[in-house]
Design a protein around this motif. Structure first.
Motif, short mmCIF file in Angstrom:
data_model
loop_
_atom_site.label_atom_id
_atom_site.label_comp_id
_atom_site.label_asym_id
_atom_site.label_seq_id
_atom_site.Cartn_x
_atom_site.Cartn_y
_atom_site.Cartn_z
N PRO A 64 0.81 -1.21 0.00
CA PRO A 64 0.00 0.00 0.00
C PRO A 64 0.85 1.26 0.00
O PRO A 64 0.50 2.26 -0.65
CB PRO A 64 -0.82 -0.13 1.28
N ALA A 65 1.98 1.24 0.70
CA ALA A 65 2.84 2.43 0.73
C ALA A 65 3.36 2.76 -0.66
O ALA A 65 3.41 3.93 -1.06
CB ALA A 65 4.01 2.19 1.69
N ARG A 95 2.12 6.20 -2.88
CA ARG A 95 3.21 7.09 -3.29
C ARG A 95 3.30 7.20 -4.82
O ARG A 95 4.03 8.05 -5.33
CB ARG A 95 4.54 6.61 -2.71
N SER A 96 2.61 6.33 -5.53
CA SER A 96 2.60 6.36 -6.99
C SER A 96 1.40 7.12 -7.55
O SER A 96 1.30 7.32 -8.75
CB SER A 96 2.60 4.93 -7.55
N ILE A 97 0.47 7.51 -6.70
CA ILE A 97 -0.73 8.22 -7.15
C ILE A 97 -0.45 9.71 -7.15
O ILE A 97 -0.15 10.30 -6.11
CB ILE A 97 -1.94 7.88 -6.26
N THR A 98 -0.55 10.32 -8.31
CA THR A 98 -0.26 11.74 -8.47
C THR A 98 -1.54 12.49 -8.83
O THR A 98 -2.64 11.94 -8.79
CB THR A 98 0.79 11.94 -9.57
N GLU A 99 -1.36 13.76 -9.19
CA GLU A 99 -2.52 14.56 -9.60
C GLU A 99 -3.14 13.99 -10.87
O GLU A 99 -4.34 14.13 -11.09
CB GLU A 99 -2.09 16.01 -9.84
N GLN A 100 -2.32 13.35 -11.72
CA GLN A 100 -2.81 12.59 -12.86
C GLN A 100 -2.72 11.12 -12.48
O GLN A 100 -1.74 10.44 -12.77
CB GLN A 100 -1.96 12.88 -14.10
N PRO A 101 -3.74 10.59 -11.80
CA PRO A 101 -3.60 9.26 -11.19
C PRO A 101 -3.50 8.15 -12.22
O PRO A 101 -4.07 8.23 -13.32
CB PRO A 101 -4.88 9.12 -10.36
N PRO A 102 -2.76 7.09 -11.89
CA PRO A 102 -2.73 5.91 -12.76
C PRO A 102 -4.03 5.12 -12.61
O PRO A 102 -4.90 5.48 -11.80
CB PRO A 102 -1.53 5.12 -12.23
N THR A 103 -4.14 4.05 -13.35
CA THR A 103 -5.26 3.13 -13.20
C THR A 103 -4.75 1.86 -12.54
O THR A 103 -3.89 1.17 -13.10
CB THR A 103 -5.89 2.80 -14.57
N PHE A 110 -6.86 8.89 -4.56
CA PHE A 110 -7.88 8.88 -5.61
C PHE A 110 -7.34 8.30 -6.90
O PHE A 110 -6.41 8.85 -7.52
CB PHE A 110 -8.37 10.32 -5.85
N ALA A 111 -7.91 7.17 -7.33
CA ALA A 111 -7.51 6.53 -8.59
C ALA A 111 -8.52 5.45 -8.91
O ALA A 111 -9.02 4.76 -8.01
CB ALA A 111 -6.11 5.93 -8.50
N MET A 112 -8.85 5.31 -10.19
CA MET A 112 -9.72 4.22 -10.61
C MET A 112 -8.96 2.90 -10.50
O MET A 112 -7.74 2.86 -10.68
CB MET A 112 -10.23 4.46 -12.03
N ALA A 113 -9.69 1.83 -10.20
CA ALA A 113 -9.04 0.54 -9.97
C ALA A 113 -9.93 -0.58 -10.49
O ALA A 113 -11.16 -0.53 -10.35
CB ALA A 113 -8.76 0.34 -8.48
N ALA A 114 -9.30 -1.60 -11.08
CA ALA A 114 -9.98 -2.83 -11.50
C ALA A 114 -9.40 -3.98 -10.69
O ALA A 114 -8.18 -4.12 -10.60
CB ALA A 114 -9.80 -3.08 -12.99
N LEU A 115 -10.27 -4.79 -10.10
CA LEU A 115 -9.84 -5.91 -9.27
C LEU A 115 -10.49 -7.18 -9.79
O LEU A 115 -11.71 -7.21 -10.03
CB LEU A 115 -10.23 -5.70 -7.81
#
Length: 494
Positions: free
Chosen positions: A176-177, A181-189, A241-246
């Motif tokens: 999780p850390a 730390r990888s989620i920016t203002e332009q979040p990844p998916t 905040f980021a969209m996620a597929a699980l």
């Protein structure tokens, strides 16, 4: 991903998707102009002005050249290697850039994966497109790809998502850390495969509570997580905040499922065919489609952020589905109607699959049926109510718990509605624990929309009972609590 310039976005593809070099055969990786590689007739002027079609491809199973054709009712796909089943959208798509890109994306997904329904395929298509507009959304819907067993196409669907969503971030073995730390203002998916290994058992789930908290908080904007950083132990906020597929076997935790567009996959039937996914051959094609999606959507970010589409559902379901419906409204054509239809169908399916919530609603409806069958008396004792609930052979109450539904179990089911048994004086002057009809009036109105709210006191102390959708089998045709005929029993069950 950097936004494409208008010139690059509007330019037609000038090269073919690169073929794969096979060892022992001549090198065919030299790119050639598109016009030299396809012998197809040119499309009509109207469609040429509206749509830039994909470069030609070679069907791996038939060996014939062709194009990645949209799967529509107007152009049914029956060739070997194409999926069968309910994947065709209704006719009538407008020849707009957005509508045709979504239709092409829909066909790309259906080329490799057999989806459980047309609505599910529409939902996945819109979710992929929505990832390219994440800065515009207030909520980041999760895509829960679940199935009852292995080999249902879950991982294959993630393969296609990886090559079409915005900035994919595979979270296999990621902490999780590292993720927040990888989620920016332009979040990844975020893409999480084998999510059942993270949340499958109680012990494992307890170790991954931080991951679940990250996925839950990341559903809504401005829900950061705070950590102590550096030698000075300075509290620092990190974005979530980021969209996620699980993807995983069995349902994910309720808190995640409630924030997700749920796709319930199933194994392919013997007659359902798809193409195998090969990264070297298929990734360039999907990346081309991904770039064109971004080129269409990224310039519309401000417009999308100001949209408030009319939703067919409410509350959290509306928050989750709003980005998908907004993308459909931006595309036009038949997509706005199809997006809302998918929203209604998939949301209704999940309401039925939420077993705990369904059981709580079921007990309210069945209690309403008992009161109605007994002529809507003012009081029912706990003993009489339980006897009536157990009398219904099709209801789950006989097998609820180890000894069937008990007075304690009934109290627990009704606790969240603010309803409880109490000592009450019945017309025969006896005192017993039981329930008053007025205790249920508010819950019936809120959670059983098929019922009418009981009328206020009038000249008739026992107004006609509302229609009873849940039938309680008694074998006598009378009140299931007493066995007496409904027309001749004492109104207060004395």
């Amino acid at each position: 991903m950097q936004p494409m310039t208008a010139a690059v976005r509007d330019a037609p593809p000038a090269v073919a998707w690169p073929p794969v070099t096979v060892p022992g055969q001549p090198d065919r990786t030299t790119r050639q102009p598109l016009a030299e590689l396809t012998a197809e007739p040119k499309p009509s002027a109207a469609r040429s002005a509206a749509v830039t079609g994909p470069p030609p491809v070679t069907d791996r199973l038939t060996g014939t050249p062709g194009r990645l054709t949209a799967v529509t009712d107007r152009e049914p796909v029956t060739a070997v290697g194409q999926p069968t089943g309910p994947v065709g959208p209704p006719a009538g798509d407008a020849l707009s850039e957005g509508a045709d890109l979504l239709t092409e994306l829909r066909s790309a997904v259906a080329r490799y994966v057999v989806m459980p329904s047309g609505e599910a395929l529409d939902a996945v298509t819109l979710w992929v497109a929505a990832t390219h507009l994440q800065p515009a959304w207030q909520h980041a819907p999760r895509l829960a790809v679940v199935g009852p067993a292995k080999r249902c196409g879950k991982s294959r669907l993630l393969d296609v998502l990886h090559d079409t969503v915005h900035d994919p971030f595979i979270t296999v073995n990621s902490t999780p850390a590292a993720i927040f730390r990888s989620i920016t203002e332009q979040p990844p998916t975020l893409l999480v495969d084998e999510a059942d290994t993270i949340f499958g058992s109680v012990k494992v789930a307890e170790k991954n509570e931080e991951m679940r908290g990250l996925l839950n908080s990341g559903h809504q904007r401005n829900r950061p997580t705070t950590r102590v950083v550096g030698p000075e132990h300075k509290p620092t906020k990190f974005r979530t905040f980021a969209m996620a597929a699980l993807a995983g076997i069995g349902d994910l935790p309720d808190t995640i499922m409630d924030r997700a567009v749920v796709i319930r996959m199933r194994r392919r039937a013997p007659g359902e065919k798809v193409l195998p996914f090969r990264s070297r051959r298929d990734t360039p094609q999907l990346h081309n489609l991904r770039d064109r999606l971004a080129g269409w959507l990224v310039p519309l970010t401000d417009r999308a952020a100001s949209m408030e589409p009319v939703m067919p559902v409410e509350d959290r379901a509306a928050d989750t589905w709003e980005p998908l419906v907004a993308v459909a409204d931006l595309a036009g054509g038949s997509w706005p109607q199809r997006a809302r239809q998918a929203c209604r169908v998939l949301t209704a399916q999940e309401e039925g699959n939420d077993q705990e919530a369904a059981l709580a609603i079921r007990i309210l409806a069945d209690i309403r049926a008992v009161f109605a069958a007994c002529g809507d008396p003012a009081l029912l004792s706990t003993e009489q109510l339980l006897a009536a609930l157990h009398a219904d052979s099709e209801a789950p109450w006989r097998e609820h718990g180890s000894h069937g539904l008990t007075a304690r179990g009934l109290q627990l089911l009704l606790k969240d509605f603010g309803i409880g048994a109490a000592n009450r004086r019945f017309p025969d002057r006896s005192q017993r624990r039981g329930f008053a009809r007025h205790q249920f009036a508010d819950a019936w109105a809120r959670y059983c929309p098929g019922w009418r709210r009981p009328q206020a006191a009038s000249a008739d102390p026992h107004p006609p009972a509302p229609p009873v959708p849940v039938q309680v089998s008694t074998g006598t045709g009378g009140c299931p609590a007493t066995g007496r005929p409904a027309s001749g029993f004492h109104p207060y069950l004395a």
